[in-house]
Write a protein that holds these residues in place. Structure first.
Motif, mmCIF file in Angstrom:
data_model
loop_
_atom_site.group_PDB
_atom_site.id
_atom_site.type_symbol
_atom_site.label_atom_id
_atom_site.label_comp_id
_atom_site.label_asym_id
_atom_site.label_seq_id
_atom_site.Cartn_x
_atom_site.Cartn_y
_atom_site.Cartn_z
ATOM 1 N N TRP A 31 30.847 125.328 76.844
ATOM 2 C CA TRP A 31 30.047 124.377 76.078
ATOM 3 C C TRP A 31 29.354 123.335 76.968
ATOM 4 O O TRP A 31 28.457 122.635 76.521
ATOM 5 C CB TRP A 31 30.932 123.652 75.064
ATOM 6 C CG TRP A 31 32.217 123.157 75.670
ATOM 7 C CD1 TRP A 31 33.414 123.829 75.704
ATOM 8 C CD2 TRP A 31 32.450 121.917 76.335
ATOM 9 N NE1 TRP A 31 34.362 123.075 76.368
ATOM 10 C CE2 TRP A 31 33.795 121.892 76.754
ATOM 11 C CE3 TRP A 31 31.650 120.813 76.620
ATOM 12 C CZ2 TRP A 31 34.357 120.819 77.441
ATOM 13 C CZ3 TRP A 31 32.201 119.738 77.295
ATOM 14 C CH2 TRP A 31 33.539 119.749 77.702
ATOM 15 N N TRP A 32 29.748 123.204 78.219
ATOM 16 C CA TRP A 32 29.251 122.133 79.094
ATOM 17 C C TRP A 32 28.183 122.672 80.024
ATOM 18 O O TRP A 32 28.441 123.536 80.856
ATOM 19 C CB TRP A 32 30.414 121.554 79.881
ATOM 20 C CG TRP A 32 30.154 120.217 80.510
ATOM 21 C CD1 TRP A 32 29.060 119.422 80.350
ATOM 22 C CD2 TRP A 32 31.014 119.522 81.401
ATOM 23 N NE1 TRP A 32 29.192 118.274 81.078
ATOM 24 C CE2 TRP A 32 30.389 118.313 81.729
ATOM 25 C CE3 TRP A 32 32.260 119.805 81.946
ATOM 26 C CZ2 TRP A 32 30.955 117.380 82.594
ATOM 27 C CZ3 TRP A 32 32.823 118.876 82.795
ATOM 28 C CH2 TRP A 32 32.189 117.677 83.114
ATOM 29 N N LYS A 33 26.977 122.155 79.908
ATOM 30 C CA LYS A 33 25.835 122.658 80.675
ATOM 31 C C LYS A 33 25.981 122.470 82.181
ATOM 32 O O LYS A 33 25.332 123.174 82.947
ATOM 33 C CB LYS A 33 24.547 121.996 80.191
ATOM 34 C CG LYS A 33 24.146 122.435 78.801
ATOM 35 C CD LYS A 33 22.872 121.760 78.355
ATOM 36 C CE LYS A 33 22.528 122.172 76.942
ATOM 37 N NZ LYS A 33 21.350 121.458 76.453
ATOM 38 N N ASP A 137 26.606 118.224 74.666
ATOM 39 C CA ASP A 137 26.671 119.683 74.832
ATOM 40 C C ASP A 137 27.666 120.293 73.852
ATOM 41 O O ASP A 137 27.427 121.380 73.319
ATOM 42 C CB ASP A 137 27.061 120.032 76.277
ATOM 43 C CG ASP A 137 25.988 119.652 77.294
ATOM 44 O OD1 ASP A 137 24.835 119.377 76.883
ATOM 45 O OD2 ASP A 137 26.305 119.649 78.488
#
Length: 143
Positions: A31-33, A137
């Motif tokens: 989920w974390w760019k 995010d």
């Protein structure tokens, strides 16, 4: 290691707690760019004591050790144990906790970090802004 500073950021997500926990729990950081990929180097993501290499999109890689994980309390704690680049602090321990907002079926997410006493104000501010971006995010990943 003595931890001298704790930072704390939080957000409200428009999704049920179970859905948010299902996103966080695998420790894939999908989920974390900022994160490109996570590889297990010793153990599985759901195993306390397991080691994982986080590779960031900027090329940096760190190793984390899962210290606590609770499906009942919906939290995970990990410690940064090494890095391929020099880190500006000697120790960090992170905890993400997911809490159900019962009035609206939304989720309250807390992310705290305990830093060693050598953490500068710049490091602490950077951590704050990265957490706030990570929350955005997470929200996007819920859609």
């Amino acid at each position: 290691m003595i931890h001298a500073c704790r930072t704390f950021e939080s957000c409200r997500l428009s999704a049920p707690a179970e859905k948010v926990w299902a996103l966080i729990r695998p420790m894939s950081f999908s989920w974390w760019k900022l994160v490109d990929k996570v590889e297990s180097t010793n153990g599985t993501p759901d195993q306390v004591g397991s080691l994982h290499a986080l590779k960031y999109k900027d090329g940096q890689s760190i190793s984390i050790n899962i210290r606590e994980l609770s499906d009942i309390e919906h939290f995970v704690t990990w410690e940064v144990v090494s890095s391929d680049e020099a880190l500006p602090v000697s120790s960090t321990i992170h905890t993400i906790r997911v809490r159900r907002i019962t009035a609206s079926n939304e989720t309250f997410v807390e992310w705290s970090t305990d830093f060693s006493s050598d953490a500068s104000a710049e490091v602490i501010q950077d951590s704050k802004f990265k957490k706030l971006e990570a929350f955005k995010d997470m929200e996007a990943a819920m859609k």
